[in-house]
Design a protein around this motif. Sequence first.
Motif, short mmCIF file in Angstrom:
data_model
loop_
_atom_site.label_atom_id
_atom_site.label_comp_id
_atom_site.label_asym_id
_atom_site.label_seq_id
_atom_site.Cartn_x
_atom_site.Cartn_y
_atom_site.Cartn_z
N MET A 11 0.85 -1.20 0.00
CA MET A 11 0.00 0.00 0.00
C MET A 11 0.88 1.25 0.00
SD MET A 11 -3.20 -1.11 0.29
CE MET A 11 -3.79 -2.79 0.44
N LEU A 18 -4.70 4.00 2.73
CA LEU A 18 -5.16 2.80 2.02
C LEU A 18 -5.16 1.58 2.94
CD1 LEU A 18 -3.54 3.20 -1.51
CD2 LEU A 18 -5.84 3.77 -0.78
N LEU A 40 -8.38 1.91 4.81
CA LEU A 40 -9.49 1.48 3.96
C LEU A 40 -9.58 -0.04 3.94
CD1 LEU A 40 -11.65 2.09 1.77
CD2 LEU A 40 -9.82 2.27 0.11
N ASP A 41 -8.46 -0.67 3.89
CA ASP A 41 -8.40 -2.13 3.82
C ASP A 41 -8.78 -2.78 5.16
OD1 ASP A 41 -7.88 -4.66 2.96
OD2 ASP A 41 -5.70 -4.49 3.07
N GLN A 67 -12.41 -2.90 6.32
CA GLN A 67 -13.26 -3.95 5.74
C GLN A 67 -13.39 -5.12 6.70
OE1 GLN A 67 -14.77 -3.01 3.01
NE2 GLN A 67 -13.41 -1.24 2.93
N ARG A 88 -12.20 -15.75 4.65
CA ARG A 88 -13.03 -15.75 3.46
C ARG A 88 -12.82 -17.03 2.65
NH1 ARG A 88 -13.30 -11.71 0.33
NH2 ARG A 88 -12.58 -10.09 1.72
N THR A 116 -13.27 -16.99 -0.95
CA THR A 116 -13.02 -16.75 -2.37
C THR A 116 -11.55 -16.96 -2.74
OG1 THR A 116 -12.86 -14.41 -1.85
CG2 THR A 116 -14.93 -15.17 -2.80
N ARG A 117 -10.69 -16.89 -1.77
CA ARG A 117 -9.28 -17.14 -2.05
C ARG A 117 -8.60 -17.63 -0.78
NH1 ARG A 117 -8.11 -12.41 0.44
NH2 ARG A 117 -8.91 -10.48 -0.40
N LYS A 118 -7.36 -18.05 -0.92
CA LYS A 118 -6.73 -18.72 0.22
C LYS A 118 -5.75 -17.85 0.99
CE LYS A 118 -7.09 -23.36 -1.68
NZ LYS A 118 -7.95 -23.92 -0.64
N LEU A 178 -4.14 -10.77 3.11
CA LEU A 178 -2.92 -9.97 3.21
C LEU A 178 -3.09 -8.64 3.92
CD1 LEU A 178 -1.30 -10.61 -0.28
CD2 LEU A 178 -0.67 -11.59 1.91
N GLY A 179 -4.32 -8.32 4.31
CA GLY A 179 -4.56 -6.99 4.90
C GLY A 179 -3.66 -6.70 6.08
N LEU A 186 0.24 -7.01 5.48
CA LEU A 186 0.82 -5.85 4.79
C LEU A 186 0.98 -4.67 5.74
CD1 LEU A 186 -0.94 -5.80 1.30
CD2 LEU A 186 1.44 -6.33 1.78
N LEU A 229 -15.42 7.88 1.88
CA LEU A 229 -15.81 6.74 1.05
C LEU A 229 -16.41 5.61 1.89
CD1 LEU A 229 -13.66 5.43 -1.87
CD2 LEU A 229 -14.78 3.83 -0.38
N ILE A 230 -15.75 5.26 2.98
CA ILE A 230 -16.30 4.15 3.76
C ILE A 230 -17.58 4.56 4.48
CG2 ILE A 230 -14.26 2.68 4.06
CD1 ILE A 230 -13.59 3.98 6.57
N ALA A 255 -20.23 4.45 1.73
CA ALA A 255 -20.50 3.12 1.18
C ALA A 255 -21.15 2.20 2.21
CB ALA A 255 -19.20 2.49 0.67
#
Lengths: 184, 136
Positions: A1, A6, A9-10, A13, A63, A65-67, A70-71, A74, A121-122, A125
Amino acid sequence: MKEIALHILDIVQNSISAGATLVHIGIMENLKDDSLTVSINDNGQGMDKETASKVSDPFFTSRTTRKVGLGIPLLKHSAEQAGGKVTLISEPGRGTTITAVFRHSHIDRPPVGDTPGVVSLIAGANPHIDFTYRHSAGEDVYVFDSREIKEVLEDISIGEPRIISYMKEMIAENLNGFFLAGKE
Amino acid sequence: MTKVKSLDDLRKMRDQLRSAISLREKSEHPGELVQVKVAMATCGIASGAKEVMEFMTANLEKRNIEAIVTQTGCMGYCYAEPTIEVRLPGQDSVVYGFVDLKKADEIIEKYIKQGELVDGIIPVNYETIDKKTGGI
Protein backbone atom coordinates in the motif's frame (compact mmCIF):
# COMPACT_ATOMS: atom_id res chain seq x y z
CA MET A 1 0.00 0.00 0.00
CA LYS A 2 1.33 3.39 -0.94
CA GLU A 3 -0.40 5.28 1.82
CA ILE A 4 -1.45 4.70 5.40
CA ALA A 5 -4.93 5.80 4.33
CA LEU A 6 -5.16 2.80 2.02
CA HIS A 7 -4.23 0.47 4.86
CA ILE A 8 -7.07 2.00 6.85
CA LEU A 9 -9.49 1.48 3.96
CA ASP A 10 -8.40 -2.13 3.82
CA ILE A 11 -8.39 -2.92 7.54
CA VAL A 12 -11.80 -1.31 8.07
CA GLN A 13 -13.26 -3.95 5.74
CA ASN A 14 -12.41 -6.48 8.45
CA SER A 15 -14.52 -4.52 10.93
CA ILE A 16 -17.36 -4.38 8.43
CA SER A 17 -17.19 -8.14 7.81
CA ALA A 18 -17.18 -8.66 11.58
CA GLY A 19 -20.59 -7.02 11.75
CA ALA A 20 -19.47 -3.82 13.47
CA THR A 21 -22.00 -1.00 13.82
CA LEU A 22 -19.51 1.55 15.08
CA VAL A 23 -15.90 1.92 13.99
CA HIS A 24 -13.44 4.39 15.46
CA ILE A 25 -10.47 5.33 13.32
CA GLY A 26 -7.66 7.23 14.95
CA ILE A 27 -4.41 8.76 13.81
CA MET A 28 -2.13 10.24 16.41
CA GLU A 29 0.97 12.09 15.38
CA ASN A 30 3.39 12.65 18.18
CA LEU A 31 6.60 14.39 17.26
CA LYS A 32 7.92 14.38 20.81
CA ASP A 33 8.32 10.63 20.88
CA ASP A 34 8.58 10.46 17.09
CA SER A 35 5.58 8.21 16.56
CA LEU A 36 2.59 7.98 14.29
CA THR A 37 -0.09 5.70 15.68
CA VAL A 38 -3.01 4.40 13.68
CA SER A 39 -5.80 2.62 15.48
CA ILE A 40 -9.00 1.01 14.32
CA ASN A 41 -11.47 -0.01 16.96
CA ASP A 42 -14.75 -1.76 16.24
CA ASN A 43 -17.66 -3.31 18.09
CA GLY A 44 -17.86 -6.29 15.74
CA GLN A 45 -18.00 -9.92 16.72
CA GLY A 46 -14.37 -10.08 17.78
CA MET A 47 -12.09 -13.09 17.63
CA ASP A 48 -11.04 -15.78 20.04
CA LYS A 49 -7.39 -16.05 21.01
CA GLU A 50 -6.62 -18.73 18.47
CA THR A 51 -8.05 -16.78 15.54
CA ALA A 52 -6.47 -13.54 16.72
CA SER A 53 -3.06 -15.19 16.81
CA LYS A 54 -3.38 -16.20 13.17
CA VAL A 55 -4.34 -12.90 11.57
CA SER A 56 -0.84 -11.88 10.67
CA ASP A 57 -0.30 -15.17 8.89
CA PRO A 58 -0.74 -14.40 5.18
CA PHE A 59 -2.12 -17.86 4.59
CA PHE A 60 -4.93 -17.45 7.04
CA THR A 61 -8.21 -15.90 5.96
CA SER A 62 -11.82 -16.25 6.98
CA ARG A 63 -13.03 -15.75 3.46
CA THR A 64 -13.65 -18.49 0.95
CA THR A 65 -13.02 -16.75 -2.37
CA ARG A 66 -9.28 -17.14 -2.05
CA LYS A 67 -6.73 -18.72 0.22
CA VAL A 68 -4.71 -15.75 1.34
CA GLY A 69 -5.41 -12.76 3.55
CA LEU A 70 -2.92 -9.97 3.21
CA GLY A 71 -4.56 -6.99 4.90
CA ILE A 72 -2.97 -7.28 8.32
CA PRO A 73 0.32 -8.83 7.11
CA LEU A 74 0.82 -5.85 4.79
CA LEU A 75 0.08 -3.38 7.56
CA LYS A 76 2.45 -5.23 9.87
CA HIS A 77 5.16 -5.21 7.24
CA SER A 78 4.64 -1.53 6.62
CA ALA A 79 4.82 -0.64 10.32
CA GLU A 80 7.82 -2.84 11.04
CA GLN A 81 9.65 -1.45 8.07
CA ALA A 82 9.20 1.99 9.60
CA GLY A 83 10.52 0.97 13.00
CA GLY A 84 7.14 0.22 14.53
CA LYS A 85 4.77 -2.63 15.19
CA VAL A 86 1.20 -3.83 15.07
CA THR A 87 -0.78 -4.98 18.06
CA LEU A 88 -4.21 -6.52 18.14
CA ILE A 89 -6.64 -6.83 20.98
CA SER A 90 -9.82 -8.76 20.42
CA GLU A 91 -12.53 -10.35 22.47
CA PRO A 92 -15.40 -12.43 21.17
CA GLY A 93 -18.64 -10.49 21.36
CA ARG A 94 -16.88 -7.24 22.23
CA GLY A 95 -14.91 -6.20 19.20
CA THR A 96 -11.40 -5.71 17.97
CA THR A 97 -8.80 -2.98 18.21
CA ILE A 98 -5.82 -3.00 15.93
CA THR A 99 -3.03 -0.51 16.48
CA ALA A 100 -0.13 0.17 14.18
CA VAL A 101 2.74 2.33 15.31
CA PHE A 102 5.22 3.87 12.88
CA ARG A 103 8.29 5.93 13.63
CA HIS A 104 7.17 9.34 12.41
CA SER A 105 10.48 10.42 10.94
CA HIS A 106 11.38 7.03 9.48
CA ILE A 107 12.24 7.28 5.82
CA ASP A 108 10.18 4.18 5.08
CA ARG A 109 7.04 5.40 6.80
CA PRO A 110 4.36 5.69 4.12
CA PRO A 111 2.71 9.10 3.82
CA VAL A 112 -0.60 9.41 5.66
CA GLY A 113 -2.28 9.98 2.33
CA ASP A 114 -5.87 10.72 1.47
CA THR A 115 -7.65 10.03 4.75
CA PRO A 116 -10.46 12.47 3.88
CA GLY A 117 -11.17 10.44 0.74
CA VAL A 118 -11.00 7.14 2.57
CA VAL A 119 -13.16 8.13 5.53
CA SER A 120 -15.84 9.73 3.37
CA LEU A 121 -15.81 6.74 1.05
CA ILE A 122 -16.30 4.15 3.76
CA ALA A 123 -18.90 6.26 5.57
CA GLY A 124 -20.82 6.72 2.31
CA ALA A 125 -20.50 3.12 1.18
CA ASN A 126 -21.69 1.73 4.52
CA PRO A 127 -24.65 3.88 5.48
CA HIS A 128 -25.72 1.49 8.25
CA ILE A 129 -22.41 1.67 10.05
CA ASP A 130 -21.17 4.68 11.97
CA PHE A 131 -17.62 5.89 11.74
CA THR A 132 -15.58 8.34 13.69
CA TYR A 133 -12.22 9.62 12.60
CA ARG A 134 -10.02 11.37 15.11
CA HIS A 135 -6.77 12.87 13.93
CA SER A 136 -4.44 14.53 16.36
CA ALA A 137 -1.06 16.09 15.91
CA GLY A 138 0.40 17.45 19.10
CA GLU A 139 -2.20 19.88 20.44
CA ASP A 140 -4.33 19.92 17.35
CA VAL A 141 -7.29 17.59 17.18
CA TYR A 142 -9.97 17.06 14.60
CA VAL A 143 -12.85 14.64 15.03
CA PHE A 144 -15.21 13.56 12.29
CA ASP A 145 -18.34 11.68 13.31
CA SER A 146 -20.68 10.21 10.72
CA ARG A 147 -23.51 10.26 13.28
CA GLU A 148 -23.43 14.06 13.23
CA ILE A 149 -23.65 14.05 9.46
CA LYS A 150 -26.56 11.62 9.47
CA GLU A 151 -28.41 13.68 12.03
CA VAL A 152 -28.24 16.71 9.77
CA LEU A 153 -29.10 14.72 6.67
CA GLU A 154 -32.30 13.25 8.14
CA ASP A 155 -33.89 11.22 5.33
CA ILE A 156 -31.11 11.83 2.80
CA SER A 157 -28.55 9.03 2.48
CA ILE A 158 -24.96 9.60 3.51
CA GLY A 159 -24.10 7.63 0.37
CA GLU A 160 -25.28 10.36 -2.02
CA PRO A 161 -22.30 11.26 -4.22
CA ARG A 162 -22.54 14.94 -3.38
CA ILE A 163 -22.56 14.18 0.33
CA ILE A 164 -19.50 11.98 -0.03
CA SER A 165 -17.54 14.68 -1.80
CA TYR A 166 -18.78 17.22 0.72
CA MET A 167 -17.52 15.13 3.62
CA LYS A 168 -14.19 14.66 1.89
CA GLU A 169 -13.75 18.40 1.44
CA MET A 170 -14.90 19.09 4.96
CA ILE A 171 -12.39 16.69 6.50
CA ALA A 172 -9.60 17.89 4.22
CA GLU A 173 -10.23 21.53 5.08
CA ASN A 174 -10.24 20.80 8.76
CA LEU A 175 -7.04 18.81 8.60
CA ASN A 176 -5.24 21.15 6.27
CA GLY A 177 -4.76 24.07 8.60
CA PHE A 178 -2.60 22.48 11.19
CA PHE A 179 -1.59 18.94 10.50
CA LEU A 180 1.89 17.94 9.71
CA ALA A 181 0.61 15.12 7.60
CA GLY A 182 -1.23 17.51 5.33
CA LYS A 183 2.07 19.05 4.37
CA GLU A 184 3.68 15.85 3.26
CA MET B 1 -8.49 29.79 10.83
CA THR B 2 -10.43 30.38 7.64
CA LYS B 3 -14.04 29.33 7.47
CA VAL B 4 -14.32 25.68 6.76
CA LYS B 5 -17.26 23.70 5.55
CA SER B 6 -19.76 23.44 8.32
CA LEU B 7 -22.80 21.42 9.15
CA ASP B 8 -24.91 24.45 8.19
CA ASP B 9 -23.72 24.15 4.62
CA LEU B 10 -24.62 20.50 4.81
CA ARG B 11 -28.16 21.41 5.83
CA LYS B 12 -28.52 23.51 2.69
CA MET B 13 -27.20 20.69 0.59
CA ARG B 14 -29.67 18.30 2.21
CA ASP B 15 -32.61 20.46 1.18
CA GLN B 16 -31.34 20.72 -2.39
CA LEU B 17 -30.82 16.97 -2.55
CA ARG B 18 -34.24 16.30 -1.14
CA SER B 19 -35.93 18.10 -3.99
CA ALA B 20 -33.61 16.47 -6.53
CA ILE B 21 -34.42 13.04 -5.14
CA SER B 22 -38.17 13.59 -5.12
CA LEU B 23 -37.90 14.61 -8.78
CA ARG B 24 -35.93 11.47 -9.46
CA GLU B 25 -38.50 9.30 -7.75
CA LYS B 26 -41.30 10.84 -9.77
CA SER B 27 -39.47 10.16 -13.01
CA GLU B 28 -40.55 7.43 -15.40
CA HIS B 29 -38.37 4.59 -14.15
CA PRO B 30 -38.13 4.73 -10.42
CA GLY B 31 -35.92 2.11 -8.88
CA GLU B 32 -34.18 1.29 -12.12
CA LEU B 33 -30.67 2.25 -11.34
CA VAL B 34 -27.37 1.23 -12.77
CA GLN B 35 -25.43 -0.67 -10.13
CA VAL B 36 -21.69 -0.49 -9.95
CA LYS B 37 -19.75 -2.52 -7.43
CA VAL B 38 -16.07 -1.87 -6.98
CA ALA B 39 -14.06 -4.76 -5.53
CA MET B 40 -12.31 -3.31 -2.51
CA ALA B 41 -10.39 -5.97 -0.72
CA THR B 42 -6.65 -5.78 -0.12
CA CYS B 43 -5.89 -6.74 -3.71
CA GLY B 44 -8.25 -4.14 -5.17
CA ILE B 45 -7.15 -1.34 -2.88
CA ALA B 46 -3.48 -2.00 -3.56
CA SER B 47 -4.18 -1.77 -7.29
CA GLY B 48 -6.05 1.53 -7.19
CA ALA B 49 -9.70 0.62 -6.52
CA LYS B 50 -10.18 3.70 -4.37
CA GLU B 51 -9.42 6.03 -7.27
CA VAL B 52 -11.71 4.02 -9.52
CA MET B 53 -14.52 4.19 -7.00
CA GLU B 54 -14.11 7.94 -6.54
CA PHE B 55 -14.07 8.37 -10.29
CA MET B 56 -17.21 6.30 -10.83
CA THR B 57 -19.12 8.02 -8.03
CA ALA B 58 -18.19 11.51 -9.17
CA ASN B 59 -18.57 10.97 -12.89
CA LEU B 60 -21.84 9.07 -12.93
CA GLU B 61 -23.29 11.94 -10.94
CA LYS B 62 -21.72 14.55 -13.22
CA ARG B 63 -22.96 12.81 -16.33
CA ASN B 64 -26.49 12.52 -14.96
CA ILE B 65 -26.62 8.76 -14.80
CA GLU B 66 -28.73 7.41 -12.00
CA ALA B 67 -26.52 4.87 -10.41
CA ILE B 68 -25.52 3.35 -7.12
CA VAL B 69 -21.83 2.82 -6.60
CA THR B 70 -20.96 0.49 -3.77
CA GLN B 71 -17.98 -1.50 -2.66
CA THR B 72 -17.75 -5.24 -2.55
CA GLY B 73 -15.17 -7.74 -1.44
CA CYS B 74 -12.71 -9.77 -3.40
CA MET B 75 -14.34 -11.81 -6.13
CA GLY B 76 -11.28 -13.98 -6.53
CA TYR B 77 -9.93 -12.15 -9.57
CA CYS B 78 -7.00 -10.66 -7.70
CA TYR B 79 -4.79 -10.86 -10.77
CA ALA B 80 -7.14 -8.54 -12.64
CA GLU B 81 -7.70 -5.86 -10.02
CA PRO B 82 -9.12 -3.30 -9.92
CA THR B 83 -12.31 -5.08 -10.96
CA ILE B 84 -15.79 -3.67 -11.10
CA GLU B 85 -19.15 -5.31 -11.53
CA VAL B 86 -21.68 -3.35 -13.55
CA ARG B 87 -25.35 -4.18 -13.65
CA LEU B 88 -27.56 -2.36 -16.08
CA PRO B 89 -31.29 -2.43 -15.21
CA GLY B 90 -32.85 -5.74 -16.21
CA GLN B 91 -29.59 -7.29 -17.35
CA ASP B 92 -27.05 -9.75 -16.01
CA SER B 93 -24.07 -8.16 -14.39
CA VAL B 94 -20.77 -7.89 -16.18
CA VAL B 95 -17.39 -7.91 -14.46
CA TYR B 96 -14.58 -5.81 -15.90
CA GLY B 97 -10.98 -6.32 -14.92
CA PHE B 98 -7.87 -4.10 -15.00
CA VAL B 99 -10.02 -1.01 -14.64
CA ASP B 100 -7.99 2.17 -14.57
CA LEU B 101 -9.51 5.62 -14.91
CA LYS B 102 -9.35 5.49 -18.69
CA LYS B 103 -11.15 2.15 -18.74
CA ALA B 104 -13.66 3.43 -16.20
CA ASP B 105 -14.43 6.35 -18.48
CA GLU B 106 -14.87 3.99 -21.41
CA ILE B 107 -17.20 1.78 -19.39
CA ILE B 108 -19.38 4.76 -18.52
CA GLU B 109 -19.46 6.18 -22.03
CA LYS B 110 -19.87 2.96 -23.99
CA TYR B 111 -21.33 0.30 -21.74
CA ILE B 112 -23.42 2.20 -19.24
CA LYS B 113 -24.64 4.88 -21.62
CA GLN B 114 -25.02 2.84 -24.80
CA GLY B 115 -25.07 -0.78 -23.69
CA GLU B 116 -22.10 -1.56 -25.90
CA LEU B 117 -19.70 -4.08 -24.33
CA VAL B 118 -16.10 -2.97 -24.03
CA ASP B 119 -12.90 -4.98 -23.76
CA GLY B 120 -11.76 -6.36 -20.46
CA ILE B 121 -14.72 -8.50 -19.41
CA ILE B 122 -14.00 -11.35 -17.06
CA PRO B 123 -16.27 -14.22 -18.10
CA VAL B 124 -18.67 -15.12 -15.30
CA ASN B 125 -18.15 -18.81 -15.92
CA TYR B 126 -14.49 -18.37 -15.20
CA GLU B 127 -13.37 -21.13 -12.86
CA THR B 128 -10.34 -21.02 -10.70
CA ILE B 129 -7.99 -23.99 -10.75
CA ASP B 130 -9.00 -24.65 -7.16
CA LYS B 131 -12.60 -25.11 -8.09
CA LYS B 132 -11.77 -27.50 -10.89
CA THR B 133 -9.53 -29.70 -8.86
CA GLY B 134 -11.54 -29.42 -5.70
CA GLY B 135 -8.94 -27.43 -3.84
CA ILE B 136 -5.26 -27.87 -3.33
